[in-house]
Design an enzyme around this catalytic site. Structure first.
Site, PDB file in Angstrom:
ATOM      1  N   ASP A 140      -3.089   9.272   7.214  1.00 19.67           N
ATOM      2  CA  ASP A 140      -2.231   8.225   6.671  1.00 19.67           C
ATOM      3  C   ASP A 140      -0.865   8.766   6.261  1.00 19.67           C
ATOM      4  O   ASP A 140       0.116   8.036   6.253  1.00 19.67           O
ATOM      5  CB  ASP A 140      -2.908   7.555   5.481  1.00 19.67           C
ATOM      6  CG  ASP A 140      -4.001   6.611   5.936  1.00 19.67           C
ATOM      7  OD1 ASP A 140      -3.713   5.414   6.059  1.00 19.67           O
ATOM      8  OD2 ASP A 140      -5.125   7.070   6.207  1.00 19.67           O
ATOM      9  N   ARG A 144       0.852  -1.188   0.000  1.00 24.99           N
ATOM     10  CA  ARG A 144       0.000   0.000   0.000  1.00 24.99           C
ATOM     11  C   ARG A 144       0.894   1.247   0.000  1.00 24.99           C
ATOM     12  O   ARG A 144       1.759   1.396   0.856  1.00 24.99           O
ATOM     13  CB  ARG A 144      -0.946   0.019   1.214  1.00 24.99           C
ATOM     14  CG  ARG A 144      -1.898  -1.172   1.254  1.00 24.99           C
ATOM     15  CD  ARG A 144      -3.050  -0.931   2.208  1.00 24.99           C
ATOM     16  NE  ARG A 144      -3.971   0.067   1.692  1.00 24.99           N
ATOM     17  CZ  ARG A 144      -4.952   0.602   2.410  1.00 24.99           C
ATOM     18  NH1 ARG A 144      -5.114   0.250   3.670  1.00 24.99           N
ATOM     19  NH2 ARG A 144      -5.764   1.499   1.883  1.00 24.99           N
TER      20      ARG A 144
END
Length: 338
Positions: free
Chosen positions: A230, A87
């Protein structure tokens, strides 16, 4: 209920795709299992991904402990590549990989060092969550109605959480607050996970669709908005779950303070602004189907970015373990790392 553990040469992961209906753990003995768990969001949330990445290296180190130093480092390098590719947006994942490998390369005991450093990252996250949450709780008052997006609780970290950690700490202090949780399409982390965590703690929570955010903010007197992150750029631009930018714009329009809660490890000083943050695009099936049933005509195209970037000018403050950072963020972020 722990989100992730490293024990008996296994990485044990709570499968968050099954919540809230079922609590089930996956026991990963292979790196491929961990990589799949990250890609499929069985484990998610930036701090938790950092811990998972570190534990992947610990697992590799444990399995190769009888080999030569050179062979152990080669095996760790291979795991590094596999996990890094899972990711792209959550910076904690690469941060943890780099931190462990830096220690490993300087050590004569690469296996033991990888394991001890991974466990240290986990233990530090517990402490960081607590500090961050206490700083953030000072910003909440009894009577506050708080709106949040996605999930930034214990399920996204090793401890109490970031954004939800702030809410839970304020509740623990006796502050009477209520929460509106955006459902967070398409994978419903707000409805499934945030509502689950808050309900477990007896915090009043109401789930709304993402498209209700403006209506609720105006008609139901939301007083604060708080989200996780994030990746945060050096100028304060913040990448978080898709829909966060929309919530920030609505908050500014309604004069509602908009807070981001994240550890310093989520700040990427190499990213000068949000333009430097890579955005993950996920498979179109996540939007095309709901509960196994097709809801989008096959002839229609689908766009599925997992994150968006909220410009720093929409953010009131960033809550970290070093305290509450306020604009101008370039300066306050720089000072936090000194």
């Amino acid at each position: 209920m722990r989100t992730i553990e490293f024990r008996d040469n296994r990485v044990v992961i709570l499968d968050q795709t099954l919540l809230p209906e079922k609590i089930e753990y996956i026991e990963c003995r292979e790196i491929s299992c961990i990589a799949e768990a990250i890609k499929s969001l069985r484990i998610r949330g930036a701090p938790a991904l950092g811990i998972t990445a570190a534990f992947a290296l610990a697992l590799t180190a444990s399995k190769n402990s009888a080999r030569s130093r050179k062979e152990i480092i080669e095996a760790l390098d291979e795991t590094y590549k596999v996990i890094k590719a899972t990711r792209p947006t959550a910076v904690n994942l690469v941060w943890a990989l780099d931190r462990v490998m830096e220690k490993v390369r300087a050590s004569e005991d690469p296996s033991g060092t990888a394991i001890s450093e991974a466990l240290k990252i986990y233990e530090e996250d517990l402490e960081i969550n607590g500090k961050l949450s206490r700083y953030g709780a000072e910003l909440l008052e009894s009577g506050d109605i708080v709106q949040t997006h996605c999930n930034a609780g214990g399920l996204a970290t090793g401890g109490i959480g970031t954004a939800l950690g702030v809410i839970l700490e304020a509740w623990k202090q006796g502050k009477e607050i209520r929460v509106f949780a955006d459902e967070t399409r398409p994978l419903l982390q707000g409805a499934r996970l945030t509502a689950f965590e808050l309900s477990q703690a007896d915090v009043p929570v109401t789930v709304i669709t993402d498209s209700m955010a403006g209506f609720v903010m105006r008609r139901h007197n939301v007083t604060k908005a708080i989200v996780g992150a994030d990746r945060i750029a050096a100028n304060g631009d913040t990448a978080n779950k898709i829909g966060t930018y929309t919530l920030a714009v609505l908050a500014k329009e309604h004069k509602v303070p908009f807070y981001v809660a994240a550890p310093l490890s989520t700040i990427d000083l190499r990213a000068e602004s949000g333009e430097d943050i890579p955005i993950e695009y996920r498979k179109k099936e996540e939007l095309e189907f709901f509960s196994g049933k097709r809801i989008v005509p096959p002839e229609a195209d689908v766009l599925n970015p997992a994150f968006d970037v909220t410009p720093a000018e929409y953010i009131t403050a960033i809550i970290t373990e070093k305290g509450v950072l306020r604009p101008p963020f370039k300066e306050s972020i720089r000072r936090a790392f000194e």
